[in-house]
Design a protein around this motif. Structure first.
Motif, PDB file in Angstrom:
ATOM      1  N   GLU A 133     -26.264  11.579   5.149  1.00 55.57           N
ATOM      2  CA  GLU A 133     -26.342  12.198   3.831  1.00 55.57           C
ATOM      3  C   GLU A 133     -27.600  13.060   3.722  1.00 55.57           C
ATOM      4  O   GLU A 133     -28.651  12.711   4.266  1.00 55.57           O
ATOM      5  CB  GLU A 133     -26.385  11.119   2.747  1.00 55.57           C
ATOM      6  CG  GLU A 133     -25.133  10.276   2.641  1.00 55.57           C
ATOM      7  CD  GLU A 133     -24.054  10.955   1.829  1.00 55.57           C
ATOM      8  OE1 GLU A 133     -24.299  12.086   1.362  1.00 55.57           O
ATOM      9  OE2 GLU A 133     -22.979  10.361   1.656  1.00 55.57           O
ATOM     10  N   GLY A 134     -27.497  14.149   3.014  1.00 55.17           N
ATOM     11  CA  GLY A 134     -28.652  14.999   2.811  1.00 55.17           C
ATOM     12  C   GLY A 134     -28.462  16.355   3.444  1.00 55.17           C
ATOM     13  O   GLY A 134     -27.350  16.872   3.579  1.00 55.17           O
ATOM     14  N   ARG A 135     -29.567  16.965   3.882  1.00 51.35           N
ATOM     15  CA  ARG A 135     -29.540  18.343   4.361  1.00 51.35           C
ATOM     16  C   ARG A 135     -28.650  18.526   5.582  1.00 51.35           C
ATOM     17  O   ARG A 135     -27.910  19.508   5.683  1.00 51.35           O
ATOM     18  CB  ARG A 135     -30.970  18.801   4.678  1.00 51.35           C
ATOM     19  CG  ARG A 135     -31.054  20.270   5.095  1.00 51.35           C
ATOM     20  CD  ARG A 135     -32.501  20.664   5.387  1.00 51.35           C
ATOM     21  NE  ARG A 135     -33.323  20.507   4.198  1.00 51.35           N
ATOM     22  CZ  ARG A 135     -33.455  21.450   3.270  1.00 51.35           C
ATOM     23  NH1 ARG A 135     -32.806  22.597   3.395  1.00 51.35           N
ATOM     24  NH2 ARG A 135     -34.236  21.262   2.230  1.00 51.35           N
ATOM     25  N   ALA A 136     -28.697  17.571   6.527  1.00 50.18           N
ATOM     26  CA  ALA A 136     -27.917  17.729   7.758  1.00 50.18           C
ATOM     27  C   ALA A 136     -26.425  17.766   7.452  1.00 50.18           C
ATOM     28  O   ALA A 136     -25.682  18.617   7.953  1.00 50.18           O
ATOM     29  CB  ALA A 136     -28.233  16.604   8.733  1.00 50.18           C
ATOM     30  N   ARG A 139     -25.422  20.977   5.482  1.00 51.36           N
ATOM     31  CA  ARG A 139     -25.309  22.149   6.358  1.00 51.36           C
ATOM     32  C   ARG A 139     -24.008  22.099   7.159  1.00 51.36           C
ATOM     33  O   ARG A 139     -23.292  23.111   7.266  1.00 51.36           O
ATOM     34  CB  ARG A 139     -26.502  22.207   7.303  1.00 51.36           C
ATOM     35  CG  ARG A 139     -26.416  23.320   8.338  1.00 51.36           C
ATOM     36  CD  ARG A 139     -27.646  23.336   9.241  1.00 51.36           C
ATOM     37  NE  ARG A 139     -27.515  24.309  10.313  1.00 51.36           N
ATOM     38  CZ  ARG A 139     -26.942  24.056  11.493  1.00 51.36           C
ATOM     39  NH1 ARG A 139     -26.461  22.839  11.738  1.00 51.36           N
ATOM     40  NH2 ARG A 139     -26.851  24.995  12.414  1.00 51.36           N
ATOM     41  N   ALA A 140     -23.685  20.920   7.725  1.00 54.75           N
ATOM     42  CA  ALA A 140     -22.457  20.799   8.513  1.00 54.75           C
ATOM     43  C   ALA A 140     -21.221  21.042   7.653  1.00 54.75           C
ATOM     44  O   ALA A 140     -20.284  21.737   8.069  1.00 54.75           O
ATOM     45  CB  ALA A 140     -22.393  19.416   9.160  1.00 54.75           C
ATOM     46  N   LEU A 141     -21.217  20.482   6.444  1.00 49.41           N
ATOM     47  CA  LEU A 141     -20.073  20.680   5.557  1.00 49.41           C
ATOM     48  C   LEU A 141     -19.957  22.139   5.117  1.00 49.41           C
ATOM     49  O   LEU A 141     -18.851  22.666   4.949  1.00 49.41           O
ATOM     50  CB  LEU A 141     -20.199  19.778   4.329  1.00 49.41           C
ATOM     51  CG  LEU A 141     -19.934  18.290   4.563  1.00 49.41           C
ATOM     52  CD1 LEU A 141     -20.284  17.492   3.313  1.00 49.41           C
ATOM     53  CD2 LEU A 141     -18.476  18.058   4.957  1.00 49.41           C
ATOM     54  N   GLY A 142     -21.105  22.776   4.903  1.00 50.06           N
ATOM     55  CA  GLY A 142     -21.075  24.180   4.540  1.00 50.06           C
ATOM     56  C   GLY A 142     -20.450  25.033   5.631  1.00 50.06           C
ATOM     57  O   GLY A 142     -19.593  25.887   5.365  1.00 50.06           O
ATOM     58  N   VAL A 327     -25.564  29.341  -0.278  1.00 52.41           N
ATOM     59  CA  VAL A 327     -26.136  28.904  -1.560  1.00 52.41           C
ATOM     60  C   VAL A 327     -25.805  27.435  -1.815  1.00 52.41           C
ATOM     61  O   VAL A 327     -26.665  26.643  -2.222  1.00 52.41           O
ATOM     62  CB  VAL A 327     -25.617  29.789  -2.709  1.00 52.41           C
ATOM     63  CG1 VAL A 327     -26.041  29.223  -4.061  1.00 52.41           C
ATOM     64  CG2 VAL A 327     -26.126  31.214  -2.551  1.00 52.41           C
ATOM     65  N   ALA A 328     -24.544  27.039  -1.589  1.00 51.74           N
ATOM     66  CA  ALA A 328     -24.138  25.656  -1.851  1.00 51.74           C
ATOM     67  C   ALA A 328     -24.863  24.679  -0.943  1.00 51.74           C
ATOM     68  O   ALA A 328     -25.247  23.580  -1.380  1.00 51.74           O
ATOM     69  CB  ALA A 328     -22.628  25.522  -1.666  1.00 51.74           C
ATOM     70  N   THR A 329     -25.061  25.042   0.315  1.00 54.88           N
ATOM     71  CA  THR A 329     -25.760  24.156   1.245  1.00 54.88           C
ATOM     72  C   THR A 329     -27.172  23.860   0.762  1.00 54.88           C
ATOM     73  O   THR A 329     -27.649  22.723   0.860  1.00 54.88           O
ATOM     74  CB  THR A 329     -25.798  24.798   2.643  1.00 54.88           C
ATOM     75  OG1 THR A 329     -24.458  25.038   3.087  1.00 54.88           O
ATOM     76  CG2 THR A 329     -26.501  23.903   3.642  1.00 54.88           C
ATOM     77  N   CYS A 383     -17.682  26.100  -3.112  1.00 57.56           N
ATOM     78  CA  CYS A 383     -16.936  24.850  -3.318  1.00 57.56           C
ATOM     79  C   CYS A 383     -16.825  23.964  -2.079  1.00 57.56           C
ATOM     80  O   CYS A 383     -16.578  22.758  -2.213  1.00 57.56           O
ATOM     81  CB  CYS A 383     -15.531  25.168  -3.819  1.00 57.56           C
ATOM     82  SG  CYS A 383     -15.496  26.025  -5.410  1.00 57.56           S
ATOM     83  N   PHE A 384     -16.979  24.515  -0.876  1.00 54.74           N
ATOM     84  CA  PHE A 384     -16.629  23.737   0.302  1.00 54.74           C
ATOM     85  C   PHE A 384     -17.591  22.584   0.580  1.00 54.74           C
ATOM     86  O   PHE A 384     -17.165  21.489   0.958  1.00 54.74           O
ATOM     87  CB  PHE A 384     -16.522  24.655   1.523  1.00 54.74           C
ATOM     88  CG  PHE A 384     -15.338  25.568   1.456  1.00 54.74           C
ATOM     89  CD1 PHE A 384     -14.063  25.064   1.506  1.00 54.74           C
ATOM     90  CD2 PHE A 384     -15.498  26.930   1.303  1.00 54.74           C
ATOM     91  CE1 PHE A 384     -12.954  25.893   1.419  1.00 54.74           C
ATOM     92  CE2 PHE A 384     -14.404  27.772   1.217  1.00 54.74           C
ATOM     93  CZ  PHE A 384     -13.129  27.255   1.279  1.00 54.74           C
ATOM     94  N   VAL A 385     -18.882  22.801   0.403  1.00 50.65           N
ATOM     95  CA  VAL A 385     -19.837  21.706   0.625  1.00 50.65           C
ATOM     96  C   VAL A 385     -19.594  20.564  -0.360  1.00 50.65           C
ATOM     97  O   VAL A 385     -19.450  19.404   0.058  1.00 50.65           O
ATOM     98  CB  VAL A 385     -21.289  22.217   0.532  1.00 50.65           C
ATOM     99  CG1 VAL A 385     -22.258  21.041   0.625  1.00 50.65           C
ATOM    100  CG2 VAL A 385     -21.578  23.217   1.641  1.00 50.65           C
TER     101      VAL A 385
END
Length: 489
Positions: A133-136, A139-142, A327-329, A383-385
């Motif tokens: 959970e968090g930045r990593a 970023r991957a989800l983005g 932006v979302a990431t 929306c994807f992240v």
């Protein structure tokens, strides 16, 4: 291996490139053949009423088997499922590129969809398991979300370029080297499978019911293009889908306490973020997929663009999706998933509403396509992240494939439903000549705008949870739950 160690290994490996390739490929092949259809029909001798099955066969197999593919990844191993999916997808792409008759091409597209149904849920599941959970993870989800959206947009662009330069067969054959490259690095790039439970017992009855039910639903929807909504064939197929899916829900509810490995544990939807993500994905995809279709038609049938030029016209959409995802990431940890979903849905709806006002017989690229494309695509990219974060919030490791299959099913079914409905809307509003065509497309874009707005409202009402610092808060909540059994979250 600890979760942090696994996460560190994932960061330093080829895992993410493999997963992005998966998401890009399965999305690209939904749309890549669209512009090539006239050439396919002439070369292989398709009857006009059967040509759409080149697209529908893929959609039918993909949508019908997604839930099964996600659960197989949990039970049989994610890397094994990934490899099997690549092999099936690549072999079917080769067979499609070499097809000599309509039947051979339609069969190849159906098998290709089955391979995609094995691949798509694994990508999101592996991100959830191997990135903390968090930045990593954000970023991957983005990148995962952007790959899917870009695959759909690039599919239209690549279909035009490849068809003009190398013939329609290249649209199918281009997948083969990509799949071979992905297979070559999967062994070292994707971590080995770890069992999440002992002695898994697959839910065979549930698998049969949900596969038959979702397949019947997609079949009923795609048949509306040729048979209409009120035909006996369409109504009977949709009725059968309702009965089969209701039976699936009854079986899962009745056997939830006894079945060690249900195909879908309906308790997942008791988590408000999971429910919100799936409702949002259904509504957003219903508008987004249809908007791709009508934008392509507007460019070619009203503005008289040739395939290559029409494909290049989708570049602004690709740029906007990337911008929204970036932006979302960066923002998801500060403002939370719900804020991003609501904002993205409203912005995407505004872009499609702009399309509805701007398309016309005398439209230009700058005046009718560029601005609406950028606004809608930035909104969708936002929306994807939060979708990936919400769809797997509070989900145990042994059920990540289940949750991923559910989200992907919602997206695919939403796309099928939206396209069927909006085609009917466009046909009802179409008048004579190019101006009449533009009127029909405008009506479809207006409905797409409404679907994105409805998705935003649903996210605001259903999501719940903290609005700020959502990534950290959800991570703190879900860590203890990772020790629970797959039968309870």
């Amino acid at each position: 291996m600890t979760h942090s160690a696994t996460t560190g290994a994932a960061r330093g490996s080829l895992l993410l490139p493999v997963l992005l390739t998966v998401q890009f490929l399965v999305s690209l092949d939904v749309s890549v053949v669209t512009i090539a259809l006239p050439d396919v029909g002439r070369d292989l001798g398709f009857a006009p009423e059967s040509l759409t099955w080149v697209v529908n066969a893929y959609a039918l197999a993909f949508g019908g088997l997604l839930m099964l593919g996600g659960r197989l990844a949990d039970l049989m191993g994610r890397r094994r499922t990934l490899v099997a999916g690549f092999v099936v997808f690549g072999a079917a792409s080769l067979a499609g590129g070499l097809a000599q008759s309509p039947g051979q091409l339609v069969a190849a597209r159906a098998v290709q969809g089955a391979g995609a149904a094995a691949l798509a849920p694994v990508a999101l599941a592996l991100i959830t398991v191997h990135y903390a959970e968090g930045r990593a993870r954000a970023r991957a989800l983005g990148l995962w979300g952007a790959s899917g959206a870009l695959g759909g947009a690039v599919g239209v662009m690549a279909g035009g370029l490849l068809t003009d330069w190398a013939g329609w067969r290249s649209v199918m054959l281009i997948n083969v080297p990509v799949v071979l490259a992905a297979l070559a690095v999967t062994g070292s790039g994707v971590p080995a499978d770890r069992r999440t439970s002992c002695g898994p017992r697959p839910d065979v009855v549930g698998a049969l019911l949900v596969t038959a039910g979702t397949s019947a639903l997609v079949l009923g929807l795609v048949r509306t293009e040729s048979h209409g909504w009120g035909s006996a064939g369409t109504l009977s197929t949709l009725a059968a889908a309702v009965v089969l899916l209701a039976a699936f829900c009854a079986v899962e509810i009745r056997g939830e306490r006894r079945a060690r490995q249900p195909l879908l544990r309906l308790g997942l939807l008791a988590h408000r973020p999971v429910l919100a993500a799936n409702v949002f994905a259904l509504l957003m995809s219903a508008g987004q997929f249809a908007a791709f279709y009508f934008t392509s038609l507007y460019l070619q049938e009203v503005m008289a663009y040739e395939p290559t030029r029409a494909g290049v016209a989708f570049l602004p959409f690709c740029v906007g999706v990337v911008a929204g995802t970036v932006v979302a990431t960066r923002a998801v940890g500060r403002v939370g998933a719900r804020v991003l979903l609501v904002t993205g849905g409203l912005l995407g709806g505004a872009g499609f509403a702009w399309f509805a006002l701007a398309v016309g017989a005398g439209g230009t690229f700058v005046g009718s396509v560029l601005g609406p494309s950028l606004v809608a695509s930035v909104g969708i990219g936002l929306c994807f992240v939060p979708l990936g974060t919400s769809a797997t919030s509070g989900v145990a490791p042994g059920e990540t494939g289940m949750a991923s299959g559910l989200l992907n099913s919602a997206r695919q079914l939403g796309g099928s439903i939206g396209l069927a409905v909006l085609v009917a809307v466009a046909e009802g509003a179409t008048g004579p000549g190019r101006a009449g065509l533009a009127d029909g497309f405008a009506a479809a874009f207006a409905v797409a705008a409404g679907l994105l707005a409805a998705a935003a409202v649903a996210a605001g009402l259903l999501h719940g949870g903290p609005r700020k610092g959502a990534g950290r808060a959800e991570g703190a909540r879900t860590r203890p739950r990772r020790r629970s059994s797959p039968s309870g979250v």
